[in-house]
Motif scaffolding. Structure first.
Motif, PDB file in Angstrom:
ATOM      1  N   ASN A  86       0.881  -1.168  -0.004  1.00 33.48           N
ATOM      2  CA  ASN A  86      -0.060  -0.096  -0.110  1.00 33.48           C
ATOM      3  C   ASN A  86       0.780   1.328   0.007  1.00 33.48           C
ATOM      4  O   ASN A  86       0.435   2.267   0.629  1.00 33.48           O
ATOM      5  CB  ASN A  86      -1.005   0.077   1.199  1.00 33.48           C
ATOM      6  N   THR A  87       1.850   1.334  -0.965  1.00 32.59           N
ATOM      7  CA  THR A  87       2.930   2.372  -0.703  1.00 32.59           C
ATOM      8  C   THR A  87       3.242   2.843  -2.236  1.00 32.59           C
ATOM      9  O   THR A  87       3.482   2.108  -3.171  1.00 32.59           O
ATOM     10  CB  THR A  87       4.165   2.003  -0.237  1.00 32.59           C
ATOM     11  N   GLU A  88       3.197   4.069  -2.225  1.00 29.76           N
ATOM     12  CA  GLU A  88       3.703   4.474  -3.891  1.00 29.76           C
ATOM     13  C   GLU A  88       5.276   4.623  -3.680  1.00 29.76           C
ATOM     14  O   GLU A  88       5.868   5.074  -2.945  1.00 29.76           O
ATOM     15  CB  GLU A  88       3.358   5.893  -3.953  1.00 29.76           C
ATOM     16  N   ILE A  89       5.661   3.772  -4.743  1.00 30.28           N
ATOM     17  CA  ILE A  89       7.117   3.454  -4.745  1.00 30.28           C
ATOM     18  C   ILE A  89       7.897   4.322  -5.944  1.00 30.28           C
ATOM     19  O   ILE A  89       7.138   4.437  -7.135  1.00 30.28           O
ATOM     20  CB  ILE A  89       7.439   2.045  -5.262  1.00 30.28           C
ATOM     21  N   PHE A  90       8.786   5.259  -5.899  1.00 32.54           N
ATOM     22  CA  PHE A  90       9.524   6.081  -6.597  1.00 32.54           C
ATOM     23  C   PHE A  90      10.733   5.355  -7.110  1.00 32.54           C
ATOM     24  O   PHE A  90      11.530   4.926  -6.327  1.00 32.54           O
ATOM     25  CB  PHE A  90       9.522   7.611  -6.123  1.00 32.54           C
ATOM     26  N   VAL A  91      10.791   5.188  -8.512  1.00 32.17           N
ATOM     27  CA  VAL A  91      12.146   4.549  -9.071  1.00 32.17           C
ATOM     28  C   VAL A  91      12.744   5.623  -9.798  1.00 32.17           C
ATOM     29  O   VAL A  91      12.187   6.444 -10.585  1.00 32.17           O
ATOM     30  CB  VAL A  91      11.548   3.349 -10.048  1.00 32.17           C
ATOM     31  N   THR A  92      13.923   5.678  -9.313  1.00 28.79           N
ATOM     32  CA  THR A  92      14.950   6.741 -10.002  1.00 28.79           C
ATOM     33  C   THR A  92      16.232   6.012 -10.574  1.00 28.79           C
ATOM     34  O   THR A  92      16.652   5.504 -10.023  1.00 28.79           O
ATOM     35  CB  THR A  92      15.655   7.803  -9.047  1.00 28.79           C
ATOM     36  N   ILE A  93      16.217   5.918 -12.022  1.00 34.45           N
ATOM     37  CA  ILE A  93      17.404   5.333 -12.789  1.00 34.45           C
ATOM     38  C   ILE A  93      18.347   6.452 -12.776  1.00 34.45           C
ATOM     39  O   ILE A  93      18.359   7.648 -13.499  1.00 34.45           O
ATOM     40  CB  ILE A  93      16.800   5.046 -13.932  1.00 34.45           C
ATOM     41  N   THR A  94      19.741   6.072 -12.575  1.00 37.24           N
ATOM     42  CA  THR A  94      20.844   6.873 -13.079  1.00 37.24           C
ATOM     43  C   THR A  94      21.774   6.212 -14.213  1.00 37.24           C
ATOM     44  O   THR A  94      21.736   4.841 -14.193  1.00 37.24           O
ATOM     45  CB  THR A  94      21.658   6.955 -11.675  1.00 37.24           C
ATOM     46  N   LEU A  95      22.151   6.907 -15.368  1.00 38.25           N
ATOM     47  CA  LEU A  95      22.783   6.265 -16.394  1.00 38.25           C
ATOM     48  C   LEU A  95      24.201   6.650 -16.020  1.00 38.25           C
ATOM     49  O   LEU A  95      24.585   7.742 -15.756  1.00 38.25           O
ATOM     50  CB  LEU A  95      22.405   7.143 -17.630  1.00 38.25           C
ATOM     51  N   PHE A  96      24.927   5.479 -16.042  1.00 39.45           N
ATOM     52  CA  PHE A  96      26.412   5.460 -15.709  1.00 39.45           C
ATOM     53  C   PHE A  96      27.216   5.471 -17.015  1.00 39.45           C
ATOM     54  O   PHE A  96      26.926   4.449 -17.965  1.00 39.45           O
ATOM     55  CB  PHE A  96      26.755   4.176 -14.810  1.00 39.45           C
ATOM     56  N   PHE A  97      28.215   6.462 -17.151  1.00 39.32           N
ATOM     57  CA  PHE A  97      29.173   6.345 -18.313  1.00 39.32           C
ATOM     58  C   PHE A  97      30.601   6.329 -17.746  1.00 39.32           C
ATOM     59  O   PHE A  97      30.796   6.853 -16.827  1.00 39.32           O
ATOM     60  CB  PHE A  97      28.930   7.657 -19.001  1.00 39.32           C
ATOM     61  N   LEU A  98      31.421   5.775 -18.703  1.00 36.27           N
ATOM     62  CA  LEU A  98      32.694   5.827 -18.284  1.00 36.27           C
ATOM     63  C   LEU A  98      33.502   7.107 -18.625  1.00 36.27           C
ATOM     64  O   LEU A  98      34.617   7.468 -18.239  1.00 36.27           O
ATOM     65  CB  LEU A  98      33.660   4.859 -19.263  1.00 36.27           C
ATOM     66  N   ASN A  99      33.022   7.940 -19.634  1.00 31.75           N
ATOM     67  CA  ASN A  99      33.701   9.143 -20.071  1.00 31.75           C
ATOM     68  C   ASN A  99      32.724  10.348 -20.304  1.00 31.75           C
ATOM     69  O   ASN A  99      33.226  11.205 -20.879  1.00 31.75           O
ATOM     70  CB  ASN A  99      34.211   9.043 -21.621  1.00 31.75           C
ATOM     71  N   LEU A 100      31.597  10.201 -19.499  1.00 32.93           N
ATOM     72  CA  LEU A 100      30.718  11.315 -19.370  1.00 32.93           C
ATOM     73  C   LEU A 100      29.977  11.260 -17.780  1.00 32.93           C
ATOM     74  O   LEU A 100      30.247  10.315 -17.206  1.00 32.93           O
ATOM     75  CB  LEU A 100      29.452  11.146 -20.399  1.00 32.93           C
ATOM     76  N   PRO A 101      29.824  12.226 -17.400  1.00 30.43           N
ATOM     77  CA  PRO A 101      29.234  12.573 -15.963  1.00 30.43           C
ATOM     78  C   PRO A 101      27.973  11.819 -16.080  1.00 30.43           C
ATOM     79  O   PRO A 101      27.064  11.403 -17.013  1.00 30.43           O
ATOM     80  CB  PRO A 101      28.677  13.962 -15.710  1.00 30.43           C
ATOM     81  N   ASP A 102      27.640  10.851 -14.880  1.00 36.17           N
ATOM     82  CA  ASP A 102      26.465  10.055 -14.686  1.00 36.17           C
ATOM     83  C   ASP A 102      25.264  11.082 -14.773  1.00 36.17           C
ATOM     84  O   ASP A 102      25.194  12.407 -14.625  1.00 36.17           O
ATOM     85  CB  ASP A 102      26.332   9.514 -13.439  1.00 36.17           C
ATOM     86  N   ILE A 103      24.077  10.701 -15.522  1.00 31.30           N
ATOM     87  CA  ILE A 103      22.768  11.287 -15.566  1.00 31.30           C
ATOM     88  C   ILE A 103      21.697  10.644 -14.792  1.00 31.30           C
ATOM     89  O   ILE A 103      21.163   9.539 -14.724  1.00 31.30           O
ATOM     90  CB  ILE A 103      22.472  11.214 -16.938  1.00 31.30           C
TER      91      ILE A 103
END
Length: 577
Positions: A86-103
């Motif tokens: 009975n809970t609203e679950i928030f999903v946050t995806i972070t994109l990992f790169f080797l030669n760029l900052p994470d997004i």
């Protein structure tokens, strides 16, 4: 897919990244409800992404359920302890790169359903049923039981015994760390009972394992050379790590990302050092070393990194935590103009670099070097290439790190202003400069030194008189035009002074002197925020600067009038006191 803009452009290793897609949830989809608490979370695959990091929480960007869990390149994640009901679950995806900052992408959410039954039993993951010679310092672990919110552990030296652990409630976790080492060389009986608010699992199966002779697990180790976070590491480095007392060997894994073991995978060494041949240049490598002995492997050993650099980067800076490039940043236009009938035109690079080169690109693609300084004189039309470079001394060699771009040279000439079109709008004057000439021009207002802009239109300019300047970007010349703004716009005064002296106390439309005919039907008056203040008839005395008996302050006000031809006339005026 969602679009997350990370910049107009980023120049990294010669590639241009204009925007990065963020993945949509596939299951459960964003906004879904009544989702089982043991659901798997799946999202779209984004080409070019090295790996994904997932966080789960009960608020946007929350991490109270799962905090920044790296999952590699897979696009599915099973929460190890399930999800709250009975809970609203928030999903946050972070994109990992080797030669760029994470997004970090925007959070998406779904809501779980109600759990109405007790959980089923679980299975032991370690030690497995019937295992022998188990280290007496081992932990007990088991698999997630769907809908469980906690577990109780019973363990003894006889069937259904509890003399080692008596129905210990370990909460919502999947491991049990006994407070003391287990008895050595002993057959042990263990039962794990999941539970939730509806009750406990019924009649869970007991399993057994036998401990070995008393032994101690080794501790973890750390790199000596290269040290964790080291840069400028040679391509054939000597790897050495701290020896661990009691360890009989070491498992070494090396990968080109935190998720891979593509260089070495659990290679076994009986010493605390080794050579590794032919690492790639300009890469960060991820190293895990796990000591072991007869009792088992060290627990919880962390990953370390080092970076090679025989080239220009990127490499990892342990102080700032950023990727560093040795190539200079350059800023030169795609097109420049040379002046007609004026010989050559000199251009100067303002980029910070150790050296410069300018090339003329000939027909067929060959290049001719024409300058090796920050300045170049251009006298021919066509395509050119500009290059700036830095150098670095590495491993006894000098490495050159260039950045370059192609540009075109076109004909240019001094500008000639034909006219400046002035339009009065509610927000102020709009000035549009019409220019004749062949060239790349830029425009400034009231100052020959600028600032200049590429657009020939200035908006939101306060009423008044101005000088417009136009200059050729290649230095071929400048022209200027004085703009004298009239005091009235089609019969509407620029100001009035409602101070009760009988002179200019009302603001009103003034019919043309030649005809005396009123050619507007309605006039409405607004403040600078667009709020309606008054509506007057063109045949009335006009507006006295008051609203509901209240004097309005001296300021600029705006009007809109409708002509008899149904044409809209807009402008502004000043109330002076």
């Amino acid at each position: 897919m969602k679009k997350l803009i990370i910049g107009t452009f980023l120049v990294l290793m010669g590639n241009i990244v204009q925007a990065q897609d963020c993945p949509n949830l596939i299951g459960p989809v964003d906004g879904a409800t009544n989702i089982p608490v043991d659901t798997s979370i799946t999202w779209e695959n984004i080409p070019g992404v090295t790996g994904y990091v997932i966080s789960l929480g009960t608020a946007p960007n929350g991490t109270d359920i799962v905090n920044q869990r790296a999952v590699g390149s897979v696009t599915t994640y099973d929460p190890p302890l399930g999800l709250p009901e009975n809970t609203e679950i928030f999903v946050t995806i972070t994109l990992f790169f080797l030669n760029l900052p994470d997004i970090t992408c925007p959070s998406q959410s779904f809501t779980t359903g109600d759990v109405t039954t007790p959980p089923l039993c679980t299975t032991i993951r370690s030690p497995l049923d019937g295992t022998t010679n188990v280290n007496s310092a081992s932990n007990i672990s088991w698999n997630y039981a769907p809908t469980a919110t906690g577990y109780r552990v019973s363990m003894g030296t006889s069937p259904n015994g509890t003399d080692v652990a008596n129905n210990v409630d370990v909460g919502n976790t999947l491991t049990y760390n006994p407070p003391a080492d287990l008895p050595a060389s002993t057959l042990l009986y263990i039962t794990i009972t999941p539970y939730n608010e509806n009750g406990a699992a019924n009649l869970c199966t007991e399993t057994t394992f036998t401990t070995g002779a008393a032994a101690t697990l080794p501790n973890c180790t750390s790199l000596i050379t290269p040290a964790d976070g080291a840069i400028n590491v040679p391509l054939t480095p000597f790897l050495e790590w701290n020896p661990v007392p009691g360890a009989t060997g070491y498992r070494l894994s090396i990968g080109t990302s935190p998720f891979d073991q593509d260089i070495l995978e659990n290679a076994v060494f009986d010493t605390n050092s080794t050579f590794v041949i032919d690492f790639e240049p300009n890469r960060t490598f991820f190293v895990t070393i796990t000591p072991f002995n007869a009792a088992g492997e060290a627990i919880g050993c962390t990953q370390e990194t080092f970076s090679t650099i025989l080239g220009c980067g990127p490499y990892f800076d342990a102080v700032t935590g950023e990727l560093v490039f040795l190539n200079p940043e350059i800023d030169f236009p795609d097109e420049v103009g040379i002046c007609l009938n004026n010989g050559g035109t000199t251009f100067t690079s303002t980029d910070v670099a150790e050296g410069y080169r300018w090339y003329k690109i000939e027909t067929g693609g060959s290049e001719t070097l024409i300058s090796t300084s920050s300045e170049v004189e251009l006298s021919e039309l066509g395509e050119y290439r500009y290059e700036a470079f830095n150098t670095a001394a590495q491993s006894g060699n000098t490495v050159e790190c260039p950045t370059s771009k192609n540009f075109n040279v076109v004909v240019s000439e001094a500008p000639r202003i034909s006219t400046v079109l002035v339009t009065e709008q509610v927000s102020g004057l709009r000035l549009e400069t019409i220019v004749q000439g062949v060239g790349s021009y830029e425009f400034a207002l009231d100052d020959i030194n600028g600032p200049y802009q590429d657009s020939n239109i200035f908006t939101n300019v306060p009423a008044g008189s101005y000088t417009v300047y136009v200059r050729d970007k290649g230095g071929c010349g400048t022209d200027e035009e004085r703009v004298e703004q009239d005091l009235t716009l089609e019969g509407f005064p620029k100001f009035f002074t409602p101070n009760g002296d009988g002179v200019n106390d009302f603001w009103q439309y003034i019919p043309p002197v030649a005809t005396g005919e009123i050619n507007v039907s309605t006039i409405t008056i607004y403040d600078r925020y667009g709020k309606l203040l008054a509506q007057i008839s063109p045949s009335s005395r006009g507006w006295d600067g008051m609203v509901n008996g209240r004097l309005l302050p001296a300021s600029d006000y705006w009007f809109k009038a409708i002509s008899l031809e149904n044409r809209e006339i807009k402008g502004n005026f000043s109330l002076k006191r």
